[in-house]
Design an enzyme around this catalytic site. Sequence first.
Site, PDB file in Angstrom:
ATOM      1  N   ALA A 113       3.904   1.594  -1.090  1.00  0.00           N
ATOM      2  CA  ALA A 113       4.542   1.739  -2.411  1.00  0.00           C
ATOM      3  C   ALA A 113       3.558   2.340  -3.405  1.00  0.00           C
ATOM      4  O   ALA A 113       3.897   3.247  -4.177  1.00  0.00           O
ATOM      5  CB  ALA A 113       5.033   0.373  -2.903  1.00  0.00           C
ATOM      6  N   TYR A 163       0.838  -1.215   0.000  1.00  0.00           N
ATOM      7  CA  TYR A 163       0.000   0.000   0.000  1.00  0.00           C
ATOM      8  C   TYR A 163       0.872   1.264   0.000  1.00  0.00           C
ATOM      9  O   TYR A 163       0.626   2.217  -0.747  1.00  0.00           O
ATOM     10  CB  TYR A 163      -0.907  -0.046   1.233  1.00  0.00           C
TER      11      TYR A 163
HETATM   12  N1  CAA Z   1       1.171   0.831  13.852  1.00  0.00           N
HETATM   13  C1  CAA Z   1       1.918   0.492  14.928  1.00  0.00           C
HETATM   14  N2  CAA Z   1       2.060  -0.780  15.366  1.00  0.00           N
HETATM   15  C2  CAA Z   1       1.419  -1.742  14.689  1.00  0.00           C
HETATM   16  C3  CAA Z   1       0.629  -1.464  13.537  1.00  0.00           C
HETATM   17  C4  CAA Z   1       0.514  -0.118  13.134  1.00  0.00           C
HETATM   18  N3  CAA Z   1      -0.245   0.242  12.076  1.00  0.00           N
HETATM   19  N4  CAA Z   1       0.147  -2.641  13.065  1.00  0.00           N
HETATM   20  C5  CAA Z   1       0.584  -3.591  13.871  1.00  0.00           C
HETATM   21  N5  CAA Z   1       1.355  -3.073  14.852  1.00  0.00           N
HETATM   22  C6  CAA Z   1       2.023  -3.797  15.952  1.00  0.00           C
HETATM   23  C7  CAA Z   1       1.016  -4.586  16.798  1.00  0.00           C
HETATM   24  O1  CAA Z   1       0.439  -3.745  17.786  1.00  0.00           O
HETATM   25  C8  CAA Z   1       1.898  -5.667  17.384  1.00  0.00           C
HETATM   26  O2  CAA Z   1       2.647  -5.073  18.423  1.00  0.00           O
HETATM   27  P1  CAA Z   1       3.074  -5.951  19.730  1.00  0.00           P
HETATM   28  O3  CAA Z   1       3.943  -7.027  19.184  1.00  0.00           O
HETATM   29  O4  CAA Z   1       3.752  -4.951  20.569  1.00  0.00           O
HETATM   30  O5  CAA Z   1       1.770  -6.461  20.278  1.00  0.00           O
HETATM   31  C9  CAA Z   1       2.878  -5.954  16.235  1.00  0.00           C
HETATM   32  O6  CAA Z   1       2.853  -4.806  15.375  1.00  0.00           O
HETATM   33  C10 CAA Z   1       2.474  -7.170  15.425  1.00  0.00           C
HETATM   34  O7  CAA Z   1       1.104  -7.016  15.046  1.00  0.00           O
HETATM   35  P2  CAA Z   1       0.112  -8.266  14.950  1.00  0.00           P
HETATM   36  O8  CAA Z   1       0.242  -9.140  16.164  1.00  0.00           O
HETATM   37  O9  CAA Z   1      -1.252  -7.749  14.633  1.00  0.00           O
HETATM   38  O10 CAA Z   1       0.759  -9.050  13.713  1.00  0.00           O
HETATM   39  P3  CAA Z   1       0.028  -9.870  12.582  1.00  0.00           P
HETATM   40  O11 CAA Z   1       1.114 -10.451  11.739  1.00  0.00           O
HETATM   41  O12 CAA Z   1      -1.007 -10.783  13.152  1.00  0.00           O
HETATM   42  O13 CAA Z   1      -0.803  -8.775  11.728  1.00  0.00           O
HETATM   43  C11 CAA Z   1      -1.040  -6.765  10.454  1.00  0.00           C
HETATM   44  C12 CAA Z   1      -0.076  -7.770  11.108  1.00  0.00           C
HETATM   45  C13 CAA Z   1      -1.850  -7.461   9.351  1.00  0.00           C
HETATM   46  C14 CAA Z   1      -0.168  -5.684   9.853  1.00  0.00           C
HETATM   47  C15 CAA Z   1      -2.036  -6.213  11.495  1.00  0.00           C
HETATM   48  O14 CAA Z   1      -1.357  -5.859  12.685  1.00  0.00           O
HETATM   49  C16 CAA Z   1      -2.720  -4.970  10.999  1.00  0.00           C
HETATM   50  O15 CAA Z   1      -3.661  -5.073  10.231  1.00  0.00           O
HETATM   51  N6  CAA Z   1      -2.236  -3.798  11.431  1.00  0.00           N
HETATM   52  C17 CAA Z   1      -2.782  -2.521  10.956  1.00  0.00           C
HETATM   53  C18 CAA Z   1      -2.027  -2.035   9.729  1.00  0.00           C
HETATM   54  C19 CAA Z   1      -2.521  -0.673   9.382  1.00  0.00           C
HETATM   55  O16 CAA Z   1      -2.250   0.293  10.080  1.00  0.00           O
HETATM   56  N7  CAA Z   1      -3.275  -0.571   8.291  1.00  0.00           N
HETATM   57  C20 CAA Z   1      -3.896   0.679   7.903  1.00  0.00           C
HETATM   58  C21 CAA Z   1      -5.169   0.352   7.134  1.00  0.00           C
HETATM   59  S1  CAA Z   1      -6.128   1.814   6.808  1.00  0.00           S
HETATM   60  C22 CAA Z   1      -5.352   2.487   5.508  1.00  0.00           C
HETATM   61  O17 CAA Z   1      -4.452   1.965   4.939  1.00  0.00           O
HETATM   62  C23 CAA Z   1      -5.846   3.837   5.064  1.00  0.00           C
HETATM   63  C24 CAA Z   1      -4.749   4.791   5.071  1.00  0.00           C
HETATM   64  O18 CAA Z   1      -4.260   5.173   4.013  1.00  0.00           O
HETATM   65  C25 CAA Z   1      -4.326   5.408   6.325  1.00  0.00           C
HETATM   66  P1  NAI Z   2     -13.523   2.134   0.905  1.00  0.00           P
HETATM   67  O1  NAI Z   2     -13.037   0.739   1.012  1.00  0.00           O
HETATM   68  O2  NAI Z   2     -14.590   2.615   1.822  1.00  0.00           O
HETATM   69  O3  NAI Z   2     -13.961   2.468  -0.596  1.00  0.00           O
HETATM   70  C1  NAI Z   2     -13.190   2.102  -1.680  1.00  0.00           C
HETATM   71  C2  NAI Z   2     -14.088   1.965  -2.881  1.00  0.00           C
HETATM   72  O4  NAI Z   2     -13.255   1.585  -4.002  1.00  0.00           O
HETATM   73  C3  NAI Z   2     -15.142   0.858  -2.725  1.00  0.00           C
HETATM   74  O5  NAI Z   2     -16.422   1.379  -3.045  1.00  0.00           O
HETATM   75  C4  NAI Z   2     -14.692  -0.217  -3.703  1.00  0.00           C
HETATM   76  O6  NAI Z   2     -15.776  -0.955  -4.274  1.00  0.00           O
HETATM   77  C5  NAI Z   2     -13.946   0.590  -4.742  1.00  0.00           C
HETATM   78  N1  NAI Z   2     -13.009  -0.240  -5.502  1.00  0.00           N
HETATM   79  C6  NAI Z   2     -12.091  -1.101  -4.998  1.00  0.00           C
HETATM   80  N2  NAI Z   2     -11.471  -1.751  -5.988  1.00  0.00           N
HETATM   81  C7  NAI Z   2     -11.995  -1.276  -7.149  1.00  0.00           C
HETATM   82  C8  NAI Z   2     -11.751  -1.550  -8.520  1.00  0.00           C
HETATM   83  N3  NAI Z   2     -10.846  -2.469  -8.894  1.00  0.00           N
HETATM   84  N4  NAI Z   2     -12.456  -0.882  -9.442  1.00  0.00           N
HETATM   85  C9  NAI Z   2     -13.389   0.033  -9.070  1.00  0.00           C
HETATM   86  N5  NAI Z   2     -13.667   0.332  -7.782  1.00  0.00           N
HETATM   87  C10 NAI Z   2     -12.972  -0.316  -6.841  1.00  0.00           C
HETATM   88  O7  NAI Z   2     -12.202   3.013   1.077  1.00  0.00           O
HETATM   89  P2  NAI Z   2     -12.019   4.541   1.466  1.00  0.00           P
HETATM   90  O8  NAI Z   2     -11.520   4.597   2.832  1.00  0.00           O
HETATM   91  O9  NAI Z   2     -13.191   5.327   1.079  1.00  0.00           O
HETATM   92  O10 NAI Z   2     -10.775   4.904   0.527  1.00  0.00           O
HETATM   93  C11 NAI Z   2     -10.881   5.690  -0.628  1.00  0.00           C
HETATM   94  C12 NAI Z   2      -9.477   6.065  -1.060  1.00  0.00           C
HETATM   95  O11 NAI Z   2      -8.855   6.821  -0.036  1.00  0.00           O
HETATM   96  C13 NAI Z   2      -8.550   4.880  -1.329  1.00  0.00           C
HETATM   97  O12 NAI Z   2      -7.707   5.158  -2.411  1.00  0.00           O
HETATM   98  C14 NAI Z   2      -7.747   4.790  -0.042  1.00  0.00           C
HETATM   99  O13 NAI Z   2      -6.521   4.158  -0.243  1.00  0.00           O
HETATM  100  C15 NAI Z   2      -7.604   6.249   0.284  1.00  0.00           C
HETATM  101  N6  NAI Z   2      -7.303   6.531   1.670  1.00  0.00           N
HETATM  102  C16 NAI Z   2      -8.152   6.114   2.673  1.00  0.00           C
HETATM  103  C17 NAI Z   2      -7.839   6.398   3.970  1.00  0.00           C
HETATM  104  C18 NAI Z   2      -8.676   5.961   5.119  1.00  0.00           C
HETATM  105  O14 NAI Z   2      -8.188   6.055   6.269  1.00  0.00           O
HETATM  106  N7  NAI Z   2      -9.909   5.489   4.926  1.00  0.00           N
HETATM  107  C19 NAI Z   2      -6.637   7.157   4.317  1.00  0.00           C
HETATM  108  C20 NAI Z   2      -5.821   7.528   3.191  1.00  0.00           C
HETATM  109  C21 NAI Z   2      -6.166   7.240   1.909  1.00  0.00           C
END
Ligand code: CAA
Ligand code: NAI
Length: 246
Positions: free
Chosen positions: A155, A153
Amino acid sequence: MRGLKDKVAIITGAAGGIGKATALRFAAEGTYVVVADFADGSGTVAEVEQLGSKGLYVQVDVTNPDSVKAMVEKAKEVFGRVDVLINNAGITKDAMMKKMSKDAWDAVIGVNLTGVFNCTSAVLPIMLEQQSGVVLTTSSVVGIYGNLGQTNYAASKWGVIGMTKSWAKEMAKNGLRFNCVAPGFIATDMVKKIPEQVLKEKIIIKIPQGRLGEPEEIAAAFAFLASDDAKFINGTVLSVDGACTL
Ligand code: CAA
Ligand code: NAI
């Protein structure tokens, strides 16, 4: 915002989350909205029309150039032009690097990076002919600073910044603008996938404003950057993140 009324905007991923909030914000500004999503976007279109604007749902898979081309052709056929493209569709497939599969890498790069290339390629002939248009991309705090579990993500989201800046350098002279919004953590389905303890103890705690952002707060940034109020802003990245990058 100035200059959005009666314009035509394609918003990818507008069936829900940030994309839907953006569709509704543009509709409130009087913009016609193409809700382009893999998932059913007819609910978003109904709300766009309740706001007094025009909407069109086109099912698209942004990873598939033929599907994207057909979506843009449909938009042009129905509305006659395309003024704004918002590359918002995105996915996560999180895993620590040591466990990240090639499939998870390919899937995220396919939607978040190649999807942006596909959609922008498809609207460019129209915008270049019009000698006007705005293309917006969606990065993330994660694209700028990295994050545990998000190699793929991060990257993709760093990549869209480079694409956006390159396009501004190439095509500002053609009357086109390209900008990027970098949201922090926003309350949508995407964030719901984060383990609760990680979200509370490792993420929200580090946001100076002390909360997740709302989708409408990102929509406002897109509306500003697409409007004539931003007509000298080109090739920039606007962070909307409650100061979590400081
Ligand atoms: N920030 C800080 N620490 C984190 C973290 C994060 N985002 N994700 C995991 N960690 C820590 C955990 O707390 C854990 O710490 P401890 O060992 O101290 O308990 C350690 O890393 C290992 O985590 P897990 O036990 O959960 O390891 P796992 O292999 O089972 O799962 C994972 C790994 C899939 C990355 C899971 O932890 C996870 O989903 N983490 C969240 C990742 C994240 O922040 N994703 C953002 C999604 S929203 C988004 O992407 C929108 C956007 O643009 C902002
Ligand atoms: P969401 O998961 O609520 O919505 C994403 C939408 O994209 C869904 O409606 C899904 O059907 C559509 N989608 C996924 N794959 C698709 C494909 N191959 N073709 C057409 N549509 C597709 O996600 P959210 O949170 O609304 O995210 C929107 C954008 O904002 C994404 O690019 C995400 O990476 C970015 N973003 C989100 C953040 C957050 O914290 N929610 C933070 C920073 C960035």
